[in-house]
Every structure is written in C-alpha cells, then in structure tokens.
Design a protein around this motif. Structure first.
Motif, PDB file in Angstrom:
ATOM      1  N   GLU A  71       0.833  -1.205   0.000  1.00 40.45           N
ATOM      2  CA  GLU A  71       0.000   0.000   0.000  1.00 40.45           C
ATOM      3  C   GLU A  71       0.865   1.252   0.000  1.00 40.45           C
ATOM      4  OE1 GLU A  71      -3.340   0.676  -0.162  1.00 40.45           O
ATOM      5  OE2 GLU A  71      -3.575  -1.441  -0.674  1.00 40.45           O
ATOM      6  N   LEU A  72       1.972   1.230   0.731  1.00 40.79           N
ATOM      7  CA  LEU A  72       2.882   2.364   0.732  1.00 40.79           C
ATOM      8  C   LEU A  72       3.498   2.589  -0.646  1.00 40.79           C
ATOM      9  CD1 LEU A  72       4.743   1.927   4.145  1.00 40.79           C
ATOM     10  CD2 LEU A  72       3.162   3.765   3.496  1.00 40.79           C
ATOM     11  N   LEU A  73       3.821   1.509  -1.338  1.00 39.55           N
ATOM     12  CA  LEU A  73       4.399   1.628  -2.664  1.00 39.55           C
ATOM     13  C   LEU A  73       3.402   2.194  -3.669  1.00 39.55           C
ATOM     14  CD1 LEU A  73       6.475  -1.666  -2.990  1.00 39.55           C
ATOM     15  CD2 LEU A  73       7.313   0.664  -2.597  1.00 39.55           C
ATOM     16  N   ARG A  74       2.114   1.947  -3.459  1.00 41.79           N
ATOM     17  CA  ARG A  74       1.090   2.440  -4.382  1.00 41.79           C
ATOM     18  C   ARG A  74       0.739   3.901  -4.174  1.00 41.79           C
ATOM     19  NH1 ARG A  74      -2.665  -2.094  -2.883  1.00 41.79           N
ATOM     20  NH2 ARG A  74      -1.392  -3.842  -3.435  1.00 41.79           N
ATOM     21  N   MET A  75       1.186   4.486  -3.078  1.00 40.66           N
ATOM     22  CA  MET A  75       0.842   5.882  -2.795  1.00 40.66           C
ATOM     23  C   MET A  75       1.524   6.818  -3.784  1.00 40.66           C
ATOM     24  SD  MET A  75       0.982   6.370   1.263  1.00 40.66           S
ATOM     25  CE  MET A  75      -0.258   5.728   2.326  1.00 40.66           C
ATOM     26  N   PRO A  76       0.803   7.805  -4.266  1.00 38.75           N
ATOM     27  CA  PRO A  76       1.443   8.777  -5.168  1.00 38.75           C
ATOM     28  C   PRO A  76       2.411   9.669  -4.392  1.00 38.75           C
ATOM     29  CG  PRO A  76      -0.829   9.394  -4.728  1.00 38.75           C
ATOM     30  CD  PRO A  76      -0.605   8.057  -4.085  1.00 38.75           C
ATOM     31  N   VAL A  77       3.480  10.024  -5.050  1.00 39.12           N
ATOM     32  CA  VAL A  77       4.494  10.860  -4.397  1.00 39.12           C
ATOM     33  C   VAL A  77       4.310  12.305  -4.734  1.00 39.12           C
ATOM     34  CG1 VAL A  77       6.958  11.261  -4.141  1.00 39.12           C
ATOM     35  CG2 VAL A  77       6.095   8.956  -4.465  1.00 39.12           C
TER      36      VAL A  77
END
Length: 98
Positions: free
Chosen positions: A92-98
C-alpha cells in the motif's frame, strides 16, 4: 488447548480498564515486545519438535505431542498472518502517489 504459549493470546487475557491503562509505549520499548514475540515463537516450535522426538523415540504421551503440535501450528498461523499484513501494508505504501 489450554496451554497456548503465543504472546498475542496471553495479551488478550490481561486487558485493563481504560482509566488504569498505562501511557502508550515508546518506540524503543516496541523492539522488546517484538523480540519477546520472536523468542516465544521460537520456543513454541522447539518445544513441539522436542515433544515429537520424545514421542517417536521413547513412546511418550501422544496427547502431549498433539497438543504441542497444535500450539506450534497456531503460532505459525499467527506469524504467517502477521507477515501477510506487513507485506500488504508495504505494498500500500508503494502504491501511494508521491
């Protein structure tokens, strides 16, 4: 199954009322809890292994072996569930937009 050695289940039996609860744990204390959980997990698996060996070699109580193996299976299932939740949170953290 009255002899569950996994720390998460013993924590359920020691719930305190909200007015007597101690303050939240500090980050440095959390490492100790994780370490205790790993050591309890390791101890449960070692106990199950030793009981199975004793039953196979000397014909010890088979009921004790079944109970030890059930405790080990419960601990392993809990560890796998925790691992899955950690991996899911990481994804889920990896899918978050930066």
């Amino acid at each position: 199954m009255t002899n569950v050695n996994f720390a998460a289940y013993s924590a359920l039996n020691t719930v305190k009322p909200a007015d007597q609860a101690k303050p939240a744990a500090k980050p440095e204390e959390t490492g100790g809890a994780v370490s205790e959980g790993f050591s309890a997990f390791k101890q449960t698996l070692q106990q199950a292994e030793q009981t199975a060996i004793q039953t196979a070699v000397s014909g010890a109580d088979p009921h004790a072996m079944v109970q030890a193996l059930a405790n080990a299976e419960l601990a392993l299932d809990a560890a796998v569930t925790i691992r899955d939740k950690v991996v899911e949170a990481y994804q889920e953290l990896l899918r978050m937009p930066v």
